[in-house]
Design a protein around this motif. Structure first.
Motif, PDB file in Angstrom:
ATOM      1  N   ASN A  72     -50.353  60.593  15.052  1.00  0.00           N
ATOM      2  CA  ASN A  72     -51.580  61.285  15.534  1.00  0.00           C
ATOM      3  C   ASN A  72     -51.907  61.011  17.036  1.00  0.00           C
ATOM      4  OD1 ASN A  72     -54.350  61.466  16.082  1.00  0.00           O
ATOM      5  ND2 ASN A  72     -55.045  61.325  13.737  1.00  0.00           N
ATOM      6  N   GLN A 112     -50.024  64.846  14.172  1.00  0.00           N
ATOM      7  CA  GLN A 112     -51.631  65.259  13.758  1.00  0.00           C
ATOM      8  C   GLN A 112     -52.446  65.216  15.108  1.00  0.00           C
ATOM      9  OE1 GLN A 112     -50.319  61.948  12.395  1.00  0.00           O
ATOM     10  NE2 GLN A 112     -49.186  63.546  11.089  1.00  0.00           N
ATOM     11  N   HIS A 146     -53.304  65.276   7.272  1.00  0.00           N
ATOM     12  CA  HIS A 146     -54.252  64.545   8.088  1.00  0.00           C
ATOM     13  C   HIS A 146     -55.842  64.732   7.019  1.00  0.00           C
ATOM     14  CE1 HIS A 146     -56.950  64.301  11.997  1.00  0.00           C
ATOM     15  NE2 HIS A 146     -57.017  62.991  11.139  1.00  0.00           N
ATOM     16  N   ASP A 192     -51.575  61.142   8.736  1.00  0.00           N
ATOM     17  CA  ASP A 192     -52.654  60.182   8.879  1.00  0.00           C
ATOM     18  C   ASP A 192     -53.451  60.416   7.616  1.00  0.00           C
ATOM     19  OD1 ASP A 192     -55.340  59.015   9.261  1.00  0.00           O
ATOM     20  OD2 ASP A 192     -55.780  60.280  11.451  1.00  0.00           O
ATOM     21  N   ASN A 243     -56.088  58.189   6.712  1.00  0.00           N
ATOM     22  CA  ASN A 243     -57.292  57.615   6.785  1.00  0.00           C
ATOM     23  C   ASN A 243     -57.681  56.825   5.474  1.00  0.00           C
ATOM     24  OD1 ASN A 243     -58.889  58.399   9.204  1.00  0.00           O
ATOM     25  ND2 ASN A 243     -58.314  60.543   8.680  1.00  0.00           N
ATOM     26  N   TRP A 273     -53.905  51.951  13.344  1.00  0.00           N
ATOM     27  CA  TRP A 273     -55.160  52.551  14.117  1.00  0.00           C
ATOM     28  C   TRP A 273     -55.912  51.326  14.719  1.00  0.00           C
ATOM     29  CZ3 TRP A 273     -60.431  51.951  12.535  1.00  0.00           C
ATOM     30  CH2 TRP A 273     -61.279  53.070  13.026  1.00  0.00           C
ATOM     31  N   ASP A 329     -51.806  55.214   8.714  1.00  0.00           N
ATOM     32  CA  ASP A 329     -50.999  56.309   8.914  1.00  0.00           C
ATOM     33  C   ASP A 329     -49.699  55.710   8.180  1.00  0.00           C
ATOM     34  OD1 ASP A 329     -51.715  57.908  11.534  1.00  0.00           O
ATOM     35  OD2 ASP A 329     -52.279  55.829  11.968  1.00  0.00           O
ATOM     36  N   HIS A 356     -54.161  55.816  17.320  1.00  0.00           N
ATOM     37  CA  HIS A 356     -53.169  55.740  16.495  1.00  0.00           C
ATOM     38  C   HIS A 356     -51.931  55.315  16.922  1.00  0.00           C
ATOM     39  CE1 HIS A 356     -55.355  57.390  12.923  1.00  0.00           C
ATOM     40  NE2 HIS A 356     -56.181  58.174  13.816  1.00  0.00           N
TER      41      HIS A 356
END
Length: 244
Positions: free
Chosen positions: A24, A50, A123, A168, A170, A197, A211, A234
């Motif tokens: 990312n 991403q 993502h 990614d 999250n 991250w 990730d 990231h």
């Protein structure tokens, strides 16, 4: 394991292994010199991106066109939803429109020396959108419900399960989206929790493993690393894999 050194060459046509990466880039810092050097240092057959905004597309085409002759980008009005692929081998791809979440996914199909490879580049919904309203703990927990719905929708549109799911997410390995994948036979390339991250706050830097490279039943990780490099929030994840 976090390492700053680039991986040794992998993914060559005659190799038994294939190296892939996910990164990312951070749409808000397109062209950042440190992140660009990090991207250039990743020695992988294919890199899934991403937040590859219009600015990142321009600079990567100019700087990496010779190294990665096969590439594609989808630049979104919301640049955080932009996706891209840099590859040493030809590939086909199609975009899967978002329903539950704000960003699309890509289904990327490559023909490798180890046979066909189908990769879902994602993502997933960023809980930061809910931080102000819910607080970060509740926003993170609630966002996982969205992640599970997103993955279900992406898989339905892909029609058959991909070999890898990367990007990614999250969420960490205990998240609902990750558990949904594990129930379908996927496993993380990383053997232990490794932060990817980082975010600076008034009380210090928050670090979290968001990730991932998730491998389907037919694949195993030969080597997996997170590279502690670049200025994006990231870090790149680089995995050398082979068929079981």
């Amino acid at each position: 394991m976090i390492a700053a050194a680039p991986l040794s060459p992998a993914g060559a046509k005659n190799s038994k292994a294939l190296t892939v990466a996910t990164y990312n880039l951070n749409a808000g810092m397109a062209g950042n010199a440190s992140t660009m050097r990090a991207l250039e240092a990743i020695d992988a057959a294919v890199i899934f991106l991403q937040e590859s905004s219009a600015g990142w597309e321009r600079v990567s085409r100019r700087r990496l066109g010779g190294r990665d002759p096969h590439r594609a980008f989808e630049v979104r009005r919301q640049p955080w939803g932009s996706l891209g692929v840099l590859s040493k081998m030809p590939f086909d791809h199609h975009s899967i429109a978002a329903k539950s979440g704000p960003f699309p996914a890509w289904l990327v199909e490559l023909e490798t020396a180890r046979g066909p490879l189908r990769v879902l580049n994602v993502h997933l919904f960023p809980p930061v959108r809910w931080f102000a309203r819910l607080g970060w703990m509740k926003a993170y927990a609630e966002s996982q419900k969205v992640h599970e719905r997103e993955l279900k929708e992406h898989f339905a549109r892909a029609k058959s399960p991909p070999d890898l799911v990367v990007g990614d997410f999250n969420e960490d390995l205990l998240g609902r989206g990750m558990r949904w994948l594990e129930k379908r036979g996927f496993h993380s390339a990383m053997r232990k929790r490794t932060n990817t991250w980082r975010w600076k706050t008034r009380i210090g830097t928050i670090r979290w493993p968001l990730d991932h490279v998730m491998l389907g039943k037919g694949w195993k990780a030969v080597r997996a690393r997170v590279l502690d490099t670049g200025s994006s929030d990231h870090l790149p994840v680089v995995v050398t894999l082979s068929r079981r």
